[in-house]
Design a protein around this motif. Structure first.
Motif, PDB file in Angstrom:
ATOM      1  N   UNK A   2       0.803  -0.973   0.207  1.00 11.23           N
ATOM      2  CA  UNK A   2      -0.003   0.089   0.004  1.00 11.23           C
ATOM      3  C   UNK A   2       0.855   1.290  -0.163  1.00 11.23           C
ATOM      4  N   UNK A   3       0.432   2.249  -0.555  1.00  8.46           N
ATOM      5  CA  UNK A   3       0.995   3.521  -0.922  1.00  8.46           C
ATOM      6  C   UNK A   3       0.635   4.533   0.258  1.00  8.46           C
ATOM      7  N   UNK A   4       1.494   5.194   1.068  1.00  7.24           N
ATOM      8  CA  UNK A   4       0.883   6.028   2.172  1.00  7.24           C
ATOM      9  C   UNK A   4       1.223   7.531   1.581  1.00  7.24           C
ATOM     10  N   UNK A  23       2.463  -3.439   6.009  1.00  6.46           N
ATOM     11  CA  UNK A  23       3.211  -2.361   6.257  1.00  6.46           C
ATOM     12  C   UNK A  23       2.999  -1.770   4.682  1.00  6.46           C
ATOM     13  N   UNK A  24       3.138  -0.186   4.952  1.00  8.20           N
ATOM     14  CA  UNK A  24       2.801   0.669   3.742  1.00  8.20           C
ATOM     15  C   UNK A  24       4.056   1.475   3.250  1.00  8.20           C
ATOM     16  N   UNK A  25       4.176   1.774   2.188  1.00  9.61           N
ATOM     17  CA  UNK A  25       5.192   2.577   1.643  1.00  9.61           C
ATOM     18  C   UNK A  25       5.018   3.979   1.840  1.00  9.61           C
ATOM     19  N   UNK A  26       5.826   4.852   2.212  1.00  9.77           N
ATOM     20  CA  UNK A  26       5.484   6.353   1.907  1.00  9.77           C
ATOM     21  C   UNK A  26       5.997   6.660   0.715  1.00  9.77           C
ATOM     22  N   UNK A  27       4.806   7.014  -0.033  1.00  6.98           N
ATOM     23  CA  UNK A  27       5.282   7.417  -1.609  1.00  6.98           C
ATOM     24  C   UNK A  27       5.946   8.508  -1.935  1.00  6.98           C
ATOM     25  N   UNK A  28       6.188   9.202  -0.966  1.00  7.55           N
ATOM     26  CA  UNK A  28       7.206  10.631  -1.212  1.00  7.55           C
ATOM     27  C   UNK A  28       8.535  10.131  -0.983  1.00  7.55           C
ATOM     28  N   UNK A  29       9.014   9.000  -0.627  1.00  6.16           N
ATOM     29  CA  UNK A  29      10.115   8.428  -0.348  1.00  6.16           C
ATOM     30  C   UNK A  29      10.765   7.609  -1.454  1.00  6.16           C
ATOM     31  N   UNK A  30      11.835   7.365  -1.709  1.00  2.44           N
ATOM     32  CA  UNK A  30      12.354   6.424  -2.580  1.00  2.44           C
ATOM     33  C   UNK A  30      11.777   4.983  -2.649  1.00  2.44           C
ATOM     34  N   UNK A  31      11.714   4.275  -3.634  1.00  2.41           N
ATOM     35  CA  UNK A  31      11.296   2.852  -3.460  1.00  2.41           C
ATOM     36  C   UNK A  31      12.495   2.215  -2.954  1.00  2.41           C
ATOM     37  N   UNK A  32      12.048   1.116  -2.175  1.00  2.00           N
ATOM     38  CA  UNK A  32      13.383   0.244  -1.364  1.00  2.00           C
ATOM     39  C   UNK A  32      14.392  -0.137  -2.562  1.00  2.00           C
ATOM     40  N   UNK A  33      15.460   0.243  -2.504  1.00  2.00           N
ATOM     41  CA  UNK A  33      16.599  -0.105  -3.443  1.00  2.00           C
ATOM     42  C   UNK A  33      17.052   0.931  -4.071  1.00  2.00           C
ATOM     43  N   UNK A  34      16.371   2.158  -4.279  1.00  2.00           N
ATOM     44  CA  UNK A  34      16.828   3.434  -4.976  1.00  2.00           C
ATOM     45  C   UNK A  34      17.631   4.156  -3.717  1.00  2.00           C
ATOM     46  N   UNK A  35      18.290   5.223  -4.355  1.00  2.00           N
ATOM     47  CA  UNK A  35      18.996   5.814  -3.660  1.00  2.00           C
ATOM     48  C   UNK A  35      18.168   6.911  -2.597  1.00  2.00           C
ATOM     49  N   UNK A  36      18.461   6.796  -1.374  1.00  2.00           N
ATOM     50  CA  UNK A  36      17.945   7.555  -0.499  1.00  2.00           C
ATOM     51  C   UNK A  36      17.104   6.570   0.417  1.00  2.00           C
ATOM     52  N   UNK A  37      16.398   7.214   1.757  1.00  2.00           N
ATOM     53  CA  UNK A  37      15.611   6.547   2.607  1.00  2.00           C
ATOM     54  C   UNK A  37      14.279   5.883   2.133  1.00  2.00           C
ATOM     55  N   UNK A  38      14.258   4.751   1.896  1.00  2.00           N
ATOM     56  CA  UNK A  38      12.693   4.242   1.600  1.00  2.00           C
ATOM     57  C   UNK A  38      12.192   3.962   2.982  1.00  2.00           C
ATOM     58  N   UNK A  39      10.835   4.593   3.202  1.00  2.00           N
ATOM     59  CA  UNK A  39      10.333   4.549   4.437  1.00  2.00           C
ATOM     60  C   UNK A  39       9.176   3.665   4.151  1.00  2.00           C
ATOM     61  N   UNK A  40       9.023   2.700   5.303  1.00  4.16           N
ATOM     62  CA  UNK A  40       7.967   1.697   5.462  1.00  4.16           C
ATOM     63  C   UNK A  40       7.302   2.037   6.872  1.00  4.16           C
ATOM     64  N   UNK A  41       6.143   1.938   6.962  1.00  4.04           N
ATOM     65  CA  UNK A  41       5.362   2.031   8.029  1.00  4.04           C
ATOM     66  C   UNK A  41       4.298   1.043   8.459  1.00  4.04           C
ATOM     67  N   UNK A  42       4.501   0.367   9.743  1.00  3.52           N
ATOM     68  CA  UNK A  42       3.427  -0.506   9.863  1.00  3.52           C
ATOM     69  C   UNK A  42       2.766  -0.506  11.458  1.00  3.52           C
ATOM     70  N   UNK A  43       1.950  -1.252  11.731  1.00  2.00           N
ATOM     71  CA  UNK A  43       1.436  -1.342  13.059  1.00  2.00           C
ATOM     72  C   UNK A  43       2.102  -2.487  14.038  1.00  2.00           C
ATOM     73  N   UNK A  44       2.306  -2.043  15.261  1.00  2.00           N
ATOM     74  CA  UNK A  44       2.799  -3.028  16.120  1.00  2.00           C
ATOM     75  C   UNK A  44       1.934  -3.847  16.605  1.00  2.00           C
ATOM     76  N   UNK A  45       0.778  -3.332  17.137  1.00  2.00           N
ATOM     77  CA  UNK A  45      -0.386  -4.082  17.453  1.00  2.00           C
ATOM     78  C   UNK A  45      -2.023  -3.489  17.514  1.00  2.00           C
ATOM     79  N   UNK A  46      -2.629  -4.044  18.018  1.00  2.00           N
ATOM     80  CA  UNK A  46      -3.927  -3.280  18.206  1.00  2.00           C
ATOM     81  C   UNK A  46      -4.847  -4.207  19.392  1.00  2.00           C
TER      82      UNK A  46
END
Length: 141
Positions: A2-4, A23-46
């Motif tokens: 999912x894109x965030x 987990x979701x990928x922050x769409x304003x960050x590089x995709x994983x493997x590109x130069x820069x910090x790829x950002x992925x966010x996910x929940x710990x629990x609920x």
């Protein structure tokens, strides 16, 4: 994955919470493997669904590896450099989201003490990692 984007208050969106939340990928960050910090966010629990996708994120250790299958069917392999817990009130935005001269990865979830009054955790767990290799994904049968 999912894109965030950004929430209405300007903060980074979090993935929707559900039984099988991913987990979701922050769409304003590089995709994983590109130069820069790829950002992925996910929940710990609920409270409703139990452990989330990043439930054990804080247990990762230096030099362990994380693999992410990209949309182009390649797998980006990252080595963990460090795992840090930050109070949400003092989150180091530039350190986490700032430019890099290499392909990096940031995995982010909640952590620390749970505040029952606010119904949220007081801290964030951030995993810092760097790309060490990539390869084609295994064929699915």
């Amino acid at each position: 994955m999912q894109q965030l984007g950004l929430a209405s208050d300007g903060s980074v969106q979090v993935p929707p919470l559900g039984r099988d939340s991913h987990a979701g990928w922050y769409k304003y960050s590089p995709t994983p493997g590109q130069v820069g910090p790829a950002i992925l966010l996910g929940h710990v629990d609920s409270a409703k669904y139990g452990p989330g996708v990043f439930f054990k994120l804080g247990n990762l250790r230096q030099r362990e590896q994380v693999s992410i299958t990209r949309a182009d069917n390649t797998v980006a392999v990252f080595a963990i450099e460090r795992v840090v817990e930050y109070p949400k009130a003092h989150f180091p935005t530039y350190e986490v989201y700032g430019n890099l001269d290499h392909a990096g990865l940031r995995l982010i979830t909640c952590g620390g003490r749970f505040d029952p009054k606010a119904k949220s955790y007081e801290d964030n767990i951030v995993v810092y990692a760097s790309l060490i290799s990539s390869h084609p994904a295994a064929a699915r049968s």
